[in-house]
Design a protein around this motif. Structure first.
Motif, PDB file in Angstrom:
ATOM      1  N   ARG A 188       0.225  -3.314   9.245  1.00  0.00           N
ATOM      2  CA  ARG A 188      -0.494  -2.443   8.596  1.00  0.00           C
ATOM      3  C   ARG A 188      -1.045  -1.087   9.008  1.00  0.00           C
ATOM      4  O   ARG A 188      -1.507  -0.302   8.392  1.00  0.00           O
ATOM      5  CB  ARG A 188      -1.944  -3.384   7.984  1.00  0.00           C
ATOM      6  N   SER A 213       2.763   0.815   3.348  1.00  0.00           N
ATOM      7  CA  SER A 213       2.233  -0.034   4.497  1.00  0.00           C
ATOM      8  C   SER A 213       1.868  -1.439   4.006  1.00  0.00           C
ATOM      9  O   SER A 213       1.760  -1.673   2.753  1.00  0.00           O
ATOM     10  CB  SER A 213       1.227   0.667   5.365  1.00  0.00           C
ATOM     11  N   ALA A 214       1.472  -2.014   4.964  1.00  0.00           N
ATOM     12  CA  ALA A 214       1.196  -3.522   4.463  1.00  0.00           C
ATOM     13  C   ALA A 214      -0.257  -3.737   4.775  1.00  0.00           C
ATOM     14  O   ALA A 214      -0.549  -3.615   6.209  1.00  0.00           O
ATOM     15  CB  ALA A 214       2.032  -4.660   5.248  1.00  0.00           C
ATOM     16  N   MET A 215      -1.065  -3.934   3.739  1.00  0.00           N
ATOM     17  CA  MET A 215      -2.490  -3.854   4.199  1.00  0.00           C
ATOM     18  C   MET A 215      -2.920  -5.044   4.878  1.00  0.00           C
ATOM     19  O   MET A 215      -3.777  -5.029   5.932  1.00  0.00           O
ATOM     20  CB  MET A 215      -3.333  -3.795   2.965  1.00  0.00           C
ATOM     21  N   THR A 229       0.776  -1.119  -0.067  1.00  0.00           N
ATOM     22  CA  THR A 229       0.028   0.115  -0.123  1.00  0.00           C
ATOM     23  C   THR A 229       0.896   1.208   0.007  1.00  0.00           C
ATOM     24  O   THR A 229       1.855   1.354   0.833  1.00  0.00           O
ATOM     25  CB  THR A 229      -0.940   0.022   1.371  1.00  0.00           C
TER      26      THR A 229
END
Lengths: 118, 115
Positions: free
Chosen positions: B101, B94-96, B31
């Protein structure tokens, strides 16, 4: 509407003394709260975050922050300031949301310039 | 592990021109969010991309557009540049779908000057 307030444009501290950088927030629902630091001509570096759990959050470089729900505050603290801590500090809030593949955006305060003198 | 990278570092354009800024997310992140930081201000959210789609947008005109590629990298395009577009443009990744996240990690930024 969501908002973050950093009431002090600048905080001056002597090296070795404790420091506090203040932040208050306004958000509907449960907040995600963050502190970032920015050195001159650099991007933002993540320091710490509060999601849930213990109200005292410990982060990088000896910094910590205390979440106070009743006062809607999230003040950044450090027991003993260093000259190298001098930088611009940003508090940010994000509303808990996860729909439509969106995490939600960060809303930042205007920043507080921390100056630590030897 | 490389962090978030952005290019170019600095850019000078004239009013009316178009500009493209680029961002590569941190390894494992999918993301990308873009922010504009005017001098003396906090960053302002422009938009967020996930799965190659714009998922959320801040209060910015349509002159600001973006794209996300299959490798998760992203571009920010600004058309018909105005003097007021001069700012530091920050990309955050970022990591969803993981516990990470909730944290956005920022790149060093691109300093855009419009003359």
């Amino acid at each position: 509407a969501q908002s973050v307030a950093q009431p002090e444009d600048q905080v001056n501290v002597a090296e070795g003394n404790p420091l506090t950088v203040k932040c208050t927030y306004s958000v509907s629902g449960n907040p995600y709260l963050f502190w970032y630091v920015q050195y001159p001509n650099r991007g933002l570096q993540f320091l710490l975050k509060y999601i849930t759990g213990d109200n005292l959050v410990k982060g990088s470089y000896g910094f910590e922050a205390e979440f106070n729900k009743s006062q809607t505050s999230f003040h950044l603290k450090k027991p003993s300031a260093l000259v190298s801590d001098s930088a611009l500090y940003f508090c940010a809030v994000r509303r808990l949301m996860n729909y439509g593949g969106s995490q939600g955006n960060l809303i930042f305060g205007k920043g507080t310039k921390l100056s630590v003198k030897p | 592990d490389a962090g978030v990278t952005q290019s170019p570092t600095h850019l000078i354009k004239t009013r009316g021109q178009q500009v493209t800024l680029r961002c590569s997310p941190k390894s494992g992140h999918d993301t990308v969010s873009w922010y504009q930081q005017a001098l003396g201000q906090g960053p302002q959210f422009i938009f967020q991309y996930y799965e190659e789609e714009e998922r959320q947008r801040g209060n910015f005109p349509d002159r600001f557009s973006g794209h996300q590629f299959p490798n998760y990298s992203s571009e920010l395009n600004v058309n018909a540049l105005l003097l007021g577009d001069s700012a530091l443009y920050l990309c955050a990744s970022s990591a969803m779908g993981t516990g990470e996240r909730n944290t956005q990690y920022f790149g060093p930024g691109t300093r855009l000057t419009v003359l």
